[in-house]
Structures are given as C-alpha cells and as structure tokens.
Design a protein around this motif. Structure first.
Motif, PDB file in Angstrom:
ATOM      1  N   HIS A 102     -30.106 -12.611 -24.673  1.00 34.40           N
ATOM      2  CA  HIS A 102     -29.894 -13.879 -23.972  1.00 34.40           C
ATOM      3  C   HIS A 102     -30.193 -15.067 -24.890  1.00 34.40           C
ATOM      4  CE1 HIS A 102     -30.201 -16.986 -20.838  1.00 34.40           C
ATOM      5  NE2 HIS A 102     -31.342 -17.344 -21.416  1.00 34.40           N
ATOM      6  N   TRP A 106     -27.662 -17.972 -26.146  1.00 32.69           N
ATOM      7  CA  TRP A 106     -28.014 -19.356 -25.849  1.00 32.69           C
ATOM      8  C   TRP A 106     -27.975 -20.205 -27.118  1.00 32.69           C
ATOM      9  CZ3 TRP A 106     -31.895 -22.863 -27.064  1.00 32.69           C
ATOM     10  CH2 TRP A 106     -32.054 -23.954 -26.199  1.00 32.69           C
ATOM     11  N   PRO A 132     -32.408 -13.367 -14.493  1.00 34.93           N
ATOM     12  CA  PRO A 132     -31.500 -14.136 -15.356  1.00 34.93           C
ATOM     13  C   PRO A 132     -31.692 -15.642 -15.219  1.00 34.93           C
ATOM     14  CG  PRO A 132     -30.310 -12.430 -14.146  1.00 34.93           C
ATOM     15  CD  PRO A 132     -31.679 -12.494 -13.552  1.00 34.93           C
ATOM     16  N   ASN A 133     -31.567 -16.328 -16.345  1.00 38.10           N
ATOM     17  CA  ASN A 133     -31.598 -17.793 -16.369  1.00 38.10           C
ATOM     18  C   ASN A 133     -30.242 -18.273 -16.877  1.00 38.10           C
ATOM     19  OD1 ASN A 133     -31.959 -20.517 -16.844  1.00 38.10           O
ATOM     20  ND2 ASN A 133     -33.953 -20.302 -17.819  1.00 38.10           N
ATOM     21  N   PRO A 134     -29.361 -18.733 -15.994  1.00 39.61           N
ATOM     22  CA  PRO A 134     -28.017 -19.142 -16.431  1.00 39.61           C
ATOM     23  C   PRO A 134     -27.974 -20.496 -17.118  1.00 39.61           C
ATOM     24  CG  PRO A 134     -28.266 -19.481 -14.079  1.00 39.61           C
ATOM     25  CD  PRO A 134     -29.533 -18.829 -14.540  1.00 39.61           C
ATOM     26  N   VAL A 135     -29.119 -21.182 -17.178  1.00 42.41           N
ATOM     27  CA  VAL A 135     -29.144 -22.548 -17.696  1.00 42.41           C
ATOM     28  C   VAL A 135     -29.927 -22.668 -18.993  1.00 42.41           C
ATOM     29  CG1 VAL A 135     -29.786 -24.937 -17.197  1.00 42.41           C
ATOM     30  CG2 VAL A 135     -28.934 -23.466 -15.355  1.00 42.41           C
ATOM     31  N   GLU A 159     -33.535 -25.225 -14.067  1.00 39.67           N
ATOM     32  CA  GLU A 159     -33.501 -23.795 -14.357  1.00 39.67           C
ATOM     33  C   GLU A 159     -34.048 -22.991 -13.179  1.00 39.67           C
ATOM     34  OE1 GLU A 159     -35.180 -22.827 -18.176  1.00 39.67           O
ATOM     35  OE2 GLU A 159     -34.429 -24.667 -19.078  1.00 39.67           O
ATOM     36  N   ALA A 162     -31.513 -22.785 -10.400  1.00 36.88           N
ATOM     37  CA  ALA A 162     -30.415 -21.867 -10.683  1.00 36.88           C
ATOM     38  C   ALA A 162     -30.827 -20.400 -10.536  1.00 36.88           C
ATOM     39  CB  ALA A 162     -29.893 -22.116 -12.098  1.00 36.88           C
ATOM     40  N   MET A 163     -32.128 -20.115 -10.676  1.00 34.70           N
ATOM     41  CA  MET A 163     -32.614 -18.739 -10.637  1.00 34.70           C
ATOM     42  C   MET A 163     -33.055 -18.303  -9.242  1.00 34.70           C
ATOM     43  SD  MET A 163     -34.774 -19.010 -14.183  1.00 34.70           S
ATOM     44  CE  MET A 163     -35.452 -17.352 -14.200  1.00 34.70           C
TER      45      MET A 163
END
Length: 427
Positions: A102, A106, A132-135, A159, A162-163
């Motif tokens: 990840h 990133w 997961p951290n999509p940001v 963040e 988003a999680m």
C-alpha cells in the motif's frame, strides 16, 4: 441473538492535549456507531506518552469488547500506536507485506520515494488484520487483545471518515448486529431546544417509547431527531413527525442536512425568483451562506456589503438625509438598502440588515445587538427590529440566518410571523 458490544475510544496525540487540534474524530466515530445502535461508554484522550498509552490500552481492552484507537499511525517518532499495542499484546512488530505494498502504491502515485520514515508505517503488530485506507499512507489495523477487538485508525479526519464504512461492516458481521438505527432528522430555525421539548411534553405526554426524540443544538439551526430501531415502528414515527409539524411547521427548514440557505435557493428556483442582499453588520455572511450552495447562481446574481455610510449612499443610493436623521441602524436605512439592492442587482426580492455587532457602539436607544432587517420586492417591503446581545460572530451568524429565514417565509407564503420575533423584538 445480537450481541451488543461494549465500545470505548482512545484518542492519542500531543496536539489534542495542547488544544492545537480540536477533537472532531470522536464525534464522527460516535455518530457512525449510532447507526448500529452502539454508543461509546468511555472516551480517553492521551498525549504521545508511551507508558501512559500502554497503561490505558491495557485497562481499556480489559474493560471493553471493542476499543477504537484513533491517531498515532504516522511516520514520525511520536506516532506510537503500533509499537505500544504490540507491546501490550506481547506480539512484537513485523513488516506487513500488504501494508508495504500500500505504501509503495501511495508513494508511486505521488512520485515520492519510499523513505525509511514512511516505511515505518508498515511495521505492525504480528497477527493483525489490515483496515484499508483509500486516502492516506497509513493503513489501519485490528488485533484482539485481552479478548477485546482493538481497531486502530489514523487521526486525519478525512482518512478516518473514508475507513469507517469498513469498520462498521466488520462490527456488524462479528457481532451479528441486525438492528439498524433509522434516524429522521428535521432542521429548524428560530426554535430553542428547551422550548421545543416543553411544547412536546405539554402537548404529547404520551410520546411512544419506541420513537427516541433527541436534539442537536447549533448556530444557527436546531436539529430534531426521531430514531427507531425496528421497521414496524415507522408508523409511530410518522405520527410523531405529524405532531412536530403541527407544533413547529413554520420553523422546519427541511430534512437531513438541509441548510437554511439551501431551502431559500430551492424555493426561489421553484418560484422563478431572483434574490439579492444588502449587508452592513453581517459583512457578507448572507451572501456567503447562499453561495456555499451549489447552483446558487441560478437565483442569486449577487449582493452588496456596504459597511460604511459612504458606500450605503454611493452603491445603494441611501439618502444622506436618511442616514443623518435616522442613523445607519434604522428602519428607514434598511428599507432604502432593499430598494437599492433591487435596483442595482435587478433581482426580484432582496433583504437588508444593519445593526450593532459590538462589542462597542451600543446606546440606550440602540443597545448592543440591535439589528434592523428589511425584506421585500418593489411592491411590498417588511421590516423588524430585533436584538441579539451576544458575542460578535454569533450575532452575525444569527442575523444572517434570520435574514435568510424571512426570505424563506416570504417565498413559502408563510404569513405567520416567527415566534423568535416576539422573543427578540426590540421595538
């Protein structure tokens, strides 16, 4: 059978303790958990102190089914959550391959080199499960410690937000949560929570226990919430909503997150009417509230901030004789400001405000917090003089909202004057 877990929160960071950062994350977590019928029973905030964090992680995990730890997952030396949790669990740290992958993605997306500081974020407690951290760069993770599910999340609000859906779904699955709190939110203006509560108690003492009534007070709006946890109680809630509408109907702006400016713009758009504003004491806040709403340009060509008497004359055409005889904070002046805003903008409907925001400038005749409002079209202009003797920014916020509310009422065809006029009327 649903097993309702006992949830506690641990917020970490020296910036929270010093006041440099305001804790909004615990409120966000609590709001999201409420959708599962969960309410945190304890919240602890600590600085970046290894020993204190270890003590609290141990104590909280022994006293909770779920512990959500927020903060301390970054790349710097004071980000201690992973290390301390590994110590408390007795698991040790290891480089997690998925967390490293990840980080690599990133960094590559941002054309950055994965340095040692960033790579620290892949060192996680052995046996943990990633969140997961999509940001951001720091993944979250969970680990069972002392029979407690510990969920570690980053402190950056965007963040965390988003999680949270992944975290909520895991809690739902792990604990077999089938109840879903169904919340109807009504936004109001000009209504105090104590007044609303008393009226409901007086008029409807038989309020059904299946419908949970709660309030969220803020400036400038008050939110009324009707919550149920069973689909079969929707009929009861519909009854409660009708009771509220009969008591507070003209104060209700809309549902959900509706803001007063949004309601005004929607009504103006439906009526095919354009709006303008002339502001003195609010310094552009009315226009700002309107232009925060997407599509405001459909109905709002613009407004005018005329703070000085000179600009009131040159921009809006307020007669010098009016200002000299009555002053800037007067009925005659705001009526002239409405006329000037209508002429200068070409709008169909306008509102004007002029007042004494403080902390100085008040007098016996015009005390601190005095404000004149005028609103109308080329045929009819209405006025009112109110008084909000509060600190400056709150005064401006409430006056701007009141200006929007009189437009809302005019556009909605509500002839009844708002009850806050009686509470705040100066003359």
């Amino acid at each position: 059978m649903t097993n309702i877990p006992r949830v506690q929160l641990l917020l970490t960071g020296d910036e929270l303790m010093s006041g440099d950062t305001v804790d909004s994350n615990s409120a966000l977590i609590a709001r999201e958990l409420s959708g599962l019928g969960l309410t945190p029973c304890r919240r602890v905030t600590l600085g970046d102190d290894r020993q204190a964090l270890a003590r609290e992680m141990t104590a909280l995990s022994q006293d909770a089914d779920v512990l959500i730890v927020n903060g301390g997952l970054g790349p710097t030396i004071d980000d201690l959550t992973a290390e301390v949790l590994a110590e408390v669990a007795g698991s040790g740290l290891e480089e997690h391959p998925d967390a490293l992958e990840h980080l690599e993605r990133w960094c590559k997306k941002r054309k950055l080199i994965l340095n040692a500081a960033n790579r620290k974020q892949a060192m996680l407690p052995k046996g943990c499960t990633l969140i997961p951290n999509p940001v951001g760069s720091a993944v979250g993770f969970s680990l069972v410690v002392n029979d407690c599910l510990v969920l570690c999340t980053p402190g950056v609000p965007g963040e965390l937000r988003a999680m949270l859906p992944v975290i909520l779904e895991r809690l739902r699955t792990i604990y077999g949560i089938t109840l879903q709190k169904d919340v109807l939110r009504l936004q109001t203006f000009g209504l105090g929570e104590s007044t609303a509560q008393q009226l409901l108690m007086d008029e409807h003492p038989d309020w059904p226990s299946e419908v949970i009534l709660s309030f969220r007070a803020g400036a400038p709006q008050l939110e009324l919430k009707l919550s149920i946890t069973r689909a079969e109680d929707r009929g009861l809630r519909d009854n409660c909503r009708q009771w509220m509408e009969s008591l507070f109907g003209d104060h209700i702006i809309g549902e959900g997150d509706t803001r007063i400016a949004e309601a005004v713009i929607d009504l103006a758009r439906k009526a095919g009417v354009t709006l303008s504003c002339a502001e003195s004491c609010t310094g552009g806040m009315i226009a700002s509230m309107l232009t925060q709403i997407s599509g405001a340009s459909d109905v709002f060509p613009g407004g005018f901030v005329t703070y000085s008497n000179a600009l009131k004359q040159s921009v809006l055409g307020v007669p010098a004789s009016t200002l000299e005889a009555d002053g800037a904070v007067s009925e005659a002046t705001v009526k002239a400001m409405v006329a000037g805003a209508l002429d200068a903008s070409g709008a169909d409907l306008a509102v004007a405000v002029s007042g004494i925001a403080g902390p100085g400038g008040g007098s016996k005749e015009k005390p601190l917090g005095t404000v004149w409002l005028a609103w109308g079209d080329r045929e009819r202009v209405e006025t009112v003089c109110l008084c909000w003797p509060v600190e400056r920014v709150l005064f401006q916020t409430m006056v701007a909202a009141a200006a929007l509310d009189v437009l809302r009422r005019r556009l909605a065809g509500i002839d009844k004057q708002s009850s806050y006029f009686d509470q705040r009327r100066l003359r």
